[in-house]
Design a protein around this motif. Structure first.
Motif, PDB file in Angstrom:
ATOM      1  N   GLN A 110      -2.225  17.013  12.609  1.00 47.94           N
ATOM      2  CA  GLN A 110      -2.826  15.725  12.928  1.00 47.94           C
ATOM      3  C   GLN A 110      -4.141  15.890  13.663  1.00 47.94           C
ATOM      4  O   GLN A 110      -5.114  15.183  13.400  1.00 47.94           O
ATOM      5  CB  GLN A 110      -1.852  14.904  13.784  1.00 47.94           C
ATOM      6  CG  GLN A 110      -2.211  13.434  13.908  1.00 47.94           C
ATOM      7  CD  GLN A 110      -2.027  12.670  12.610  1.00 47.94           C
ATOM      8  OE1 GLN A 110      -1.132  12.988  11.829  1.00 47.94           O
ATOM      9  NE2 GLN A 110      -2.872  11.693  12.360  1.00 47.94           N
ATOM     10  N   SER A 163     -12.002   7.990  10.346  1.00 46.84           N
ATOM     11  CA  SER A 163     -10.646   8.291   9.896  1.00 46.84           C
ATOM     12  C   SER A 163     -10.590   8.424   8.381  1.00 46.84           C
ATOM     13  O   SER A 163     -11.303   7.728   7.659  1.00 46.84           O
ATOM     14  CB  SER A 163      -9.665   7.191  10.334  1.00 46.84           C
ATOM     15  OG  SER A 163      -9.613   7.071  11.734  1.00 46.84           O
ATOM     16  N   LYS A 165      -7.682   8.004   5.566  1.00 42.58           N
ATOM     17  CA  LYS A 165      -6.350   7.408   5.516  1.00 42.58           C
ATOM     18  C   LYS A 165      -5.766   7.433   4.111  1.00 42.58           C
ATOM     19  O   LYS A 165      -6.492   7.383   3.117  1.00 42.58           O
ATOM     20  CB  LYS A 165      -6.401   5.966   6.031  1.00 42.58           C
ATOM     21  CG  LYS A 165      -6.804   5.856   7.497  1.00 42.58           C
ATOM     22  CD  LYS A 165      -6.613   4.449   8.048  1.00 42.58           C
ATOM     23  CE  LYS A 165      -6.884   4.409   9.557  1.00 42.58           C
ATOM     24  NZ  LYS A 165      -6.582   3.075  10.141  1.00 42.58           N
ATOM     25  N   ASN A 166      -4.434   7.529   4.072  1.00 40.49           N
ATOM     26  CA  ASN A 166      -3.663   7.478   2.825  1.00 40.49           C
ATOM     27  C   ASN A 166      -4.010   8.621   1.885  1.00 40.49           C
ATOM     28  O   ASN A 166      -4.316   8.423   0.704  1.00 40.49           O
ATOM     29  CB  ASN A 166      -3.850   6.130   2.123  1.00 40.49           C
ATOM     30  CG  ASN A 166      -3.392   4.965   2.984  1.00 40.49           C
ATOM     31  OD1 ASN A 166      -2.509   5.107   3.816  1.00 40.49           O
ATOM     32  ND2 ASN A 166      -4.014   3.808   2.785  1.00 40.49           N
ATOM     33  N   THR A 186       1.677   9.327   0.757  1.00 37.14           N
ATOM     34  CA  THR A 186       0.392   9.212   1.456  1.00 37.14           C
ATOM     35  C   THR A 186       0.314   7.972   2.335  1.00 37.14           C
ATOM     36  O   THR A 186      -0.575   7.878   3.184  1.00 37.14           O
ATOM     37  CB  THR A 186      -0.764   9.156   0.437  1.00 37.14           C
ATOM     38  OG1 THR A 186      -0.603   8.003  -0.399  1.00 37.14           O
ATOM     39  CG2 THR A 186      -0.789  10.410  -0.431  1.00 37.14           C
ATOM     40  N   ASN A 187       1.224   7.043   2.146  1.00 35.14           N
ATOM     41  CA  ASN A 187       1.161   5.789   2.886  1.00 35.14           C
ATOM     42  C   ASN A 187       1.298   6.032   4.381  1.00 35.14           C
ATOM     43  O   ASN A 187       2.246   6.663   4.844  1.00 35.14           O
ATOM     44  CB  ASN A 187       2.270   4.840   2.409  1.00 35.14           C
ATOM     45  CG  ASN A 187       2.140   3.465   3.035  1.00 35.14           C
ATOM     46  OD1 ASN A 187       1.051   2.924   3.136  1.00 35.14           O
ATOM     47  ND2 ASN A 187       3.261   2.902   3.472  1.00 35.14           N
ATOM     48  N   SER A 190      -2.924   9.476   8.318  1.00 35.04           N
ATOM     49  CA  SER A 190      -4.259   9.233   8.862  1.00 35.04           C
ATOM     50  C   SER A 190      -4.713  10.414   9.698  1.00 35.04           C
ATOM     51  O   SER A 190      -3.931  10.982  10.465  1.00 35.04           O
ATOM     52  CB  SER A 190      -4.256   7.957   9.718  1.00 35.04           C
ATOM     53  OG  SER A 190      -5.539   7.702  10.246  1.00 35.04           O
ATOM     54  N   THR A 192      -8.109  11.541  12.220  1.00 31.48           N
ATOM     55  CA  THR A 192      -9.210  10.894  12.935  1.00 31.48           C
ATOM     56  C   THR A 192      -9.960  11.883  13.813  1.00 31.48           C
ATOM     57  O   THR A 192      -9.353  12.744  14.459  1.00 31.48           O
ATOM     58  CB  THR A 192      -8.678   9.745  13.821  1.00 31.48           C
ATOM     59  OG1 THR A 192      -7.999   8.789  12.997  1.00 31.48           O
ATOM     60  CG2 THR A 192      -9.814   9.045  14.561  1.00 31.48           C
ATOM     61  N   LYS A 233      -8.763   5.648   2.067  1.00 31.69           N
ATOM     62  CA  LYS A 233      -9.853   4.951   2.727  1.00 31.69           C
ATOM     63  C   LYS A 233     -10.611   5.863   3.707  1.00 31.69           C
ATOM     64  O   LYS A 233     -10.043   6.766   4.297  1.00 31.69           O
ATOM     65  CB  LYS A 233      -9.332   3.753   3.526  1.00 31.69           C
ATOM     66  CG  LYS A 233      -8.560   2.717   2.732  1.00 31.69           C
ATOM     67  CD  LYS A 233      -9.462   1.886   1.858  1.00 31.69           C
ATOM     68  CE  LYS A 233      -8.681   0.763   1.177  1.00 31.69           C
ATOM     69  NZ  LYS A 233      -9.557  -0.018   0.258  1.00 31.69           N
ATOM     70  N   GLU A 252     -14.863  -0.045   6.521  1.00 32.26           N
ATOM     71  CA  GLU A 252     -14.100   0.843   5.654  1.00 32.26           C
ATOM     72  C   GLU A 252     -14.655   0.847   4.236  1.00 32.26           C
ATOM     73  O   GLU A 252     -15.360  -0.077   3.817  1.00 32.26           O
ATOM     74  CB  GLU A 252     -12.616   0.476   5.644  1.00 32.26           C
ATOM     75  CG  GLU A 252     -12.261  -0.840   5.006  1.00 32.26           C
ATOM     76  CD  GLU A 252     -10.746  -1.035   4.951  1.00 32.26           C
ATOM     77  OE1 GLU A 252     -10.246  -1.393   3.867  1.00 32.26           O
ATOM     78  OE2 GLU A 252     -10.069  -0.839   5.988  1.00 32.26           O
TER      79      GLU A 252
END
Length: 301
Positions: A110, A163, A165-166, A186-187, A190, A192, A233, A252
């Motif tokens: 992460q 970030s 994301k997904n 993937t949902n 994230s 960052t 995203k 985004e």
């Protein structure tokens, strides 16, 4: 007699985390197979997850090994960086009793600072009848580096965070194969970085050298190669003052597009982000990670 084995790793023009360097900063993990001439690889019975460390100008195994029986074939498989297999290893290896090339399992951490520059390599098939005093190998990047620089900035402000994301974060790779096998969904995934980078109004048309690094080098995202998911995203938290009111705005954009539909391993994807009236636009420049040819890919949304 048990003696260490010596290796030479090709690192010329190699970069790790986007920073050019001519040496590897960590140790290398190694597996070795001894098998009958012409046969497929069996189990890595000769060596499994041996730590190969720097020794002078070269590299050698931590432990000593007896010379294998002559008249057979031998092959070495390497991964970087070396990972202890006890506890919760950052890179998990298939069991030493498993036949065939080693399979590594990797989940992208992460924290961007903890993300590994995963590389692998393999030797030629060697003969145990030869001396093999120095085994030569080339390590190749098996991830994609994602970086960010500024483009046209029509609204001065501060990039609080960026970030991704997904996107896929976990996969397996069998050394010598041509691709990773992705695992999991993937949902909600994230990653960052928070550069808190202040940007001033600038147009590249008036200042071609005006690009500013926002998330590069140690702040690069090191991601699994993948076809970019449809709902992936890029999300930027952008602080700006409008009509006397300072606020953080969420901008985004879709990561997937017809020009860059996937991230390939061994590539650096530099996203040039532009902010105009709180609208986010970007272009992508793609470089070979191991320095070489450069291909420019431009796209706006």
């Amino acid at each position: 007699a048990y003696q260490p084995l010596y290796f030479s790793f090709s690192t010329g023009d190699m970069t790790t985390r986007g920073i050019p360097e001519t040496t590897l900063s960590k140790s290398v993990g190694m597996a070795a197979y001894v098998f009958e001439n012409g046969d497929a690889l069996g189990t890595p019975g000769y060596m499994w997850n041996e730590e190969v460390i720097r020794s002078g100008t070269g590299w050698c195994t931590t432990n000593g090994y007896a010379k294998p029986e002559t008249g057979k074939s031998m092959k070495f498989l390497a991964y970087y960086p070396y990972s202890e297999q006890s506890g919760n290893p950052s890179i998990l290896l298939s069991d030493h009793a498993t036949s065939g090339p080693v399979v590594i399992t990797y989940e992208v951490p992460q924290d961007v600072a903890d993300q590994q520059d995963v590389m692998t390599g393999e030797s030629a098939v060697l003969s145990t009848s030869d001396r093999n005093d120095l085994v030569q190998m080339t390590l190749h990047h098996r991830l994609s580096a994602i970086q960010f620089v500024t483009g046209d900035i029509g609204l001065s402000g501060k990039i609080k965070s960026i970030s991704l994301k997904n996107i896929h974060k976990k996969g397996t790779y069998r050394l010598g194969d041509n691709a990773w096998t992705l695992q999991g969904g993937t949902n909600g995934v994230s990653f960052t970085v928070s550069p808190d980078y202040v940007v001033e109004h600038i147009t590249l048309a008036s200042d071609a050298d005006g690009r500013q690094p926002v998330a590069t080098n140690e702040n690069s995202f090191l991601m699994l190669p993948q076809a970019i998911p449809d709902d992936a995203k890029m999300v930027i938290e952008y602080e700006a003052t409008i009509d006397g009111t300072t606020a953080v705005h969420t901008l985004e954009a879709n990561l997937k597009n017809s020009t860059v539909p996937e991230w390939q391993w061994g590539k650096i994807y530099t996203y040039q982000i532009s902010v105009v009236s709180l609208a986010l636009e970007y272009e992508v420049v793609v470089h070979d990670w191991e320095l070489g040819g450069v291909t420019d890919v431009q796209m706006k949304i």
